[in-house]
Design a protein around this motif. Structure first.
Motif, mmCIF file in Angstrom:
data_model
loop_
_atom_site.group_PDB
_atom_site.id
_atom_site.type_symbol
_atom_site.label_atom_id
_atom_site.label_comp_id
_atom_site.label_asym_id
_atom_site.label_seq_id
_atom_site.Cartn_x
_atom_site.Cartn_y
_atom_site.Cartn_z
ATOM 1 N N ALA A 181 50.005 65.663 37.374
ATOM 2 C CA ALA A 181 51.150 64.753 37.210
ATOM 3 C C ALA A 181 52.001 65.185 36.023
ATOM 4 C CB ALA A 181 50.658 63.320 37.025
ATOM 5 N N ASP A 182 51.357 65.572 34.922
ATOM 6 C CA ASP A 182 52.115 66.035 33.753
ATOM 7 C C ASP A 182 52.892 67.303 34.068
ATOM 8 O OD1 ASP A 182 51.130 63.912 32.325
ATOM 9 O OD2 ASP A 182 49.615 65.076 31.237
ATOM 10 N N GLY A 183 52.290 68.185 34.878
ATOM 11 C CA GLY A 183 52.966 69.427 35.247
ATOM 12 C C GLY A 183 54.229 69.176 36.048
ATOM 13 N N PHE A 184 54.172 68.231 36.986
ATOM 14 C CA PHE A 184 55.369 67.916 37.764
ATOM 15 C C PHE A 184 56.439 67.286 36.872
ATOM 16 C CE2 PHE A 184 52.708 68.455 41.542
ATOM 17 C CZ PHE A 184 53.609 69.073 42.392
ATOM 18 N N THR A 185 56.034 66.412 35.969
ATOM 19 C CA THR A 185 56.997 65.811 35.040
ATOM 20 C C THR A 185 57.731 66.889 34.261
ATOM 21 O OG1 THR A 185 55.506 63.914 34.791
ATOM 22 C CG2 THR A 185 57.272 64.153 33.171
ATOM 23 N N GLU A 186 56.971 67.819 33.749
ATOM 24 C CA GLU A 186 57.529 68.896 32.929
ATOM 25 C C GLU A 186 58.488 69.771 33.735
ATOM 26 O OE1 GLU A 186 55.661 72.903 31.061
ATOM 27 O OE2 GLU A 186 54.545 71.050 30.693
ATOM 28 N N GLU A 187 58.102 70.128 34.956
ATOM 29 C CA GLU A 187 58.947 71.000 35.770
ATOM 30 C C GLU A 187 60.245 70.306 36.179
ATOM 31 O OE1 GLU A 187 58.806 74.151 36.563
ATOM 32 O OE2 GLU A 187 56.940 74.480 35.491
ATOM 33 N N ILE A 188 60.182 69.012 36.503
ATOM 34 C CA ILE A 188 61.396 68.285 36.882
ATOM 35 C C ILE A 188 62.338 68.165 35.695
ATOM 36 C CG2 ILE A 188 62.289 66.046 37.647
ATOM 37 C CD1 ILE A 188 59.596 65.785 39.238
ATOM 38 N N LEU A 189 61.798 67.850 34.533
ATOM 39 C CA LEU A 189 62.601 67.779 33.323
ATOM 40 C C LEU A 189 63.285 69.124 33.072
ATOM 41 C CD1 LEU A 189 61.455 66.102 30.030
ATOM 42 C CD2 LEU A 189 62.571 68.310 29.970
ATOM 43 N N ASN A 190 62.509 70.175 33.227
ATOM 44 C CA ASN A 190 62.989 71.528 33.008
ATOM 45 C C ASN A 190 64.111 71.880 33.986
ATOM 46 O OD1 ASN A 190 62.814 74.059 31.738
ATOM 47 N ND2 ASN A 190 61.597 74.863 33.410
ATOM 48 N N ALA A 191 63.929 71.537 35.263
ATOM 49 C CA ALA A 191 64.930 71.851 36.281
ATOM 50 C C ALA A 191 66.220 71.063 36.069
ATOM 51 C CB ALA A 191 64.360 71.567 37.673
ATOM 52 N N LEU A 192 66.116 69.796 35.683
ATOM 53 C CA LEU A 192 67.305 68.985 35.420
ATOM 54 C C LEU A 192 68.084 69.507 34.219
ATOM 55 C CD1 LEU A 192 65.929 65.379 36.016
ATOM 56 C CD2 LEU A 192 67.749 66.493 37.323
ATOM 57 N N ALA A 193 67.354 70.015 33.218
ATOM 58 C CA ALA A 193 68.013 70.486 32.001
ATOM 59 C C ALA A 193 68.941 71.667 32.255
ATOM 60 C CB ALA A 193 66.958 70.866 30.961
ATOM 61 N N ARG A 194 68.810 72.328 33.402
ATOM 62 C CA ARG A 194 69.678 73.460 33.719
ATOM 63 C C ARG A 194 71.085 73.009 34.118
ATOM 64 N NH1 ARG A 194 67.206 78.454 35.020
ATOM 65 N NH2 ARG A 194 64.941 78.475 34.896
ATOM 66 N N PHE A 195 71.246 71.747 34.506
ATOM 67 C CA PHE A 195 72.559 71.239 34.883
ATOM 68 C C PHE A 195 73.247 70.721 33.628
ATOM 69 C CE2 PHE A 195 70.175 71.255 38.780
ATOM 70 C CZ PHE A 195 71.110 71.651 39.727
ATOM 71 N N ARG A 196 74.297 71.433 33.209
ATOM 72 C CA ARG A 196 74.856 71.235 31.880
ATOM 73 C C ARG A 196 75.535 69.882 31.701
ATOM 74 N NH1 ARG A 196 73.782 73.746 27.598
ATOM 75 N NH2 ARG A 196 75.813 74.519 26.974
ATOM 76 N N GLU A 197 75.949 69.243 32.781
ATOM 77 C CA GLU A 197 76.642 67.976 32.614
ATOM 78 C C GLU A 197 75.680 66.797 32.561
ATOM 79 O OE1 GLU A 197 79.614 68.309 35.632
ATOM 80 O OE2 GLU A 197 81.091 68.956 34.166
ATOM 81 N N LEU A 198 74.395 67.090 32.489
ATOM 82 C CA LEU A 198 73.381 66.072 32.260
ATOM 83 C C LEU A 198 72.784 66.241 30.863
ATOM 84 C CD1 LEU A 198 71.202 65.863 35.506
ATOM 85 C CD2 LEU A 198 72.937 64.264 34.734
ATOM 86 N N LYS A 199 72.661 65.175 30.157
ATOM 87 C CA LYS A 199 71.903 65.182 28.910
ATOM 88 C C LYS A 199 70.508 64.680 29.239
ATOM 89 C CE LYS A 199 71.606 63.139 24.295
ATOM 90 N NZ LYS A 199 72.223 62.182 23.335
#
Length: 555
Positions: A181-199
């Motif tokens: 579960a922690d691994g999925f949380t981390e990967e989703i956070l990581n993937a979202l961070a690539r979209f620059r118009e999201l903080k």
């Protein structure tokens, strides 16, 4: 990313002359004199304590190993086999050509370093860089050439929406499975961070909500975010189920919900985490994603728009472009860059809209390609870490036949965000036409997986390949899936396939539409054959299909 394999020739850094400019305005140069071991170790500790690395045991260990081995004089021995055995506990018969864990994790490590230096580490005096194609770290001194004795300015705030990813719940019934579960949380956070118009709020800020149910509105108010992602992971035997919801933190409303079922025997856990995270991030944050669709609906009826709202409405144009919507979108984007001249995202989209003056034959003004190239270059200059700018830039270099520059910009775009569907779809066409059809189709397949309801033009590339292979009925199906998606090309596509099938009577209304406006269709064909560098084999067979359908005008 497995679907895309670029083999760009890496230019080696020369210690006397190499200078890299970062989005903050900071410049870094490879040191011309030895940097003390203590300075490097301090920088390493700073990175490993950051929100990008503190919760990532594997990447933490990986980076420490690379730096320590380099400081010990063993940089030449940093090869895939040694890293697999020493860092990832692979057995002695480990073959890095078969087991790609080192390569995959190295890509993640480079991306994490990019994100760290774009955010928390923007003012750090030393940069640790892992060049692509090598595992040996470079140490680069950072300084501000405009004011070397002053604190460097921070990067401009490019984010327009804020989002928090709450720790995913472990529903497996086994506390030992918590790491999944922690691994999925981390990967989703990581993937979202690539979209620059999201903080994207750091993992440390959200982890305190683990196993502590709370009202999303309270969490949103506490963290100062507009959106929340929450979900759960359940593993039983060799099955994994991941659920994810996007929640409006102002109202508590659920905006989207997805369920992913995967089989561990078919994929490794790391691959599943990466695949699911990419899909969730794209569904939420891509230009056709949930957040942008909601924003477009809220603002569609108003003329009192700020720069971001202009860009938001423009993102809908590519789903079904017309000459009328092109004119409105071009005006909106020109208004956006007038309101906010430093808005990289608006410059990037304006570049593509300028290119559509030729690609679509819409509202043509003088010198569209040079205007488009200048806008793309402006976008990249303003925000070198925004994939949208590099997407626009590689597209313009491709159209201009500058293939070396195209591949360099495309490689940068992929590294920054391999989960950006529109970028992947354009890259797929460029790759298929000038490099390799199989590779291009794999890229397009990934773009479609990331965008469950893609714009119709995504279907064109597979239609062309099927058409070339004389699989005309299947090609026609792809054309119909594309629908009336852009520029009137669907008329040309359907006519050529019906011509090859001998269904001339069915093609007649399409032929009449072409013959009624020959100049427009001549423009579409001549400019797009040239801009996309269509293969001669394809051009010949397309024209053959039109002749068989009854088109008299030479297109």
């Amino acid at each position: 990313m497995k679907d895309v394999v670029w083999d760009p020739r890496e230019t080696r850094r020369e210690s006397q002359s190499t200078i890299n400019r970062h989005g903050s305005g900071i410049v870094s140069t490879t040191a011309t004199a030895p940097i003390s071991r203590g300075v490097v170790e301090q920088q390493l500790d700073r990175i490993l304590a950051s929100s990008q690395f503190a919760g990532t045991t594997r990447l933490n260990r990986f980076l420490r190993y690379l730096v320590e081995q380099s400081l010990a004089g063993n940089a030449a021995e940093l090869k895939g086999y040694a890293i697999g055995v020493d860092v990832f506990d692979r057995p002695e018969d480990f073959d890095p050509a078969i087991d790609t864990i080192v390569r995959v994790q190295a890509g993640k490590l480079r991306m994490r370093l990019d994100l760290y230096y774009a955010q928390e580490g923007v003012d750090d005096p030393l940069r640790i860089v892992i060049p692509k194609g090598s595992y040996s770290p470079h140490f680069e001194v950072a300084f501000d050439p405009e004011a070397a004795d002053e604190a460097a300015p921070g990067e401009a705030d490019t984010a327009r929406y804020s989002i928090a990813v709450l720790p995913f719940d472990n529903l497996s019934g086994d506390p030992a499975q918590e790491f999944i579960a922690d691994g999925f949380t981390e990967e989703i956070l990581n993937a979202l961070a690539r979209f620059r118009e999201l903080k994207v709020i750091s993992r440390h800020s959200t982890f305190r909500y683990k196993d502590r149910p709370a009202d999303p509105r309270d969490i949103g108010n506490d963290l100062g975010v507009r959106y929340i992602v929450e979900g759960s992971v359940r593993r039983w035997e060799d099955q994994v189920r991941v659920t994810a919801q996007l929640i409006d933190a102002e109202t508590g409303a659920h905006l989207s919900s997805e369920v992913f079922d995967r089989t561990l025997s078919a994929q490794g856990l790391f691959e599943i985490e990466e695949e699911v995270a990419a899909r969730i991030a794209a569904e939420i944050a891509e230009p056709h994603g949930v957040i942008h669709r909601l924003g477009t609906r809220r603002r569609a009826g108003t003329e009192a728009l700020d720069a971001y709202e202009c860009r938001l409405l423009a993102s809908e144009y590519w789903r079904k472009p017309t000459e009328e919507t092109h004119a409105r979108v071009r005006d909106l984007l020109e208004r956006a860059v007038a309101i906010d001249p430093d808005y990289a995202g608006a410059w990037a989209m304006l570049s593509i809209v300028y290119g559509d003056e030729l690609r679509g034959g819409y509202n043509l003004r003088p010198d569209p390609l040079n205007r488009a190239l200048a806008a793309a270059q402006r976008a990249v200059e303003l925000d070198p870490l925004d994939v949208a700018g590099h997407h626009a830039l590689f597209l313009m270099h491709y159209h201009l036949g500058e293939f070396g520059r195209f591949r360099a910009a495309a490689d940068t775009a992929l590294r920054l965000n391999p989960n950006y569907p529109d970028m992947l779809a354009d890259l797929a066409v460029c790759t298929a036409f000038t490099r390799d059809w199989g590779e291009g189709l794999r890229i397009m397949k990934r773009a479609m997986r990331l965008s469950p309801n893609p714009p119709g033009w995504y279907y064109w590339l597979p239609a062309w390949r099927l058409y070339l292979d004389d699989r005309h009925e299947e090609a026609l199906t792809q054309v119909h899936l594309g629908g009336k998606s852009a520029w009137g090309f669907e008329i040309l596509f359907e006519a050529m396939v019906l011509g090859q099938l001998g269904r001339v009577k069915e093609a007649r209304p399409l032929v009449e539409a072409i013959e009624a406006d020959p100049d427009r269709f001549k423009h579409l064909v001549s400019h797009n054959f040239r801009l996309w560098h269509a293969p001669d084999e394809l051009k010949t067979k397309i024209r053959e299909g039109w002749r068989k359908a009854g088109v008299v005008t030479e297109l």
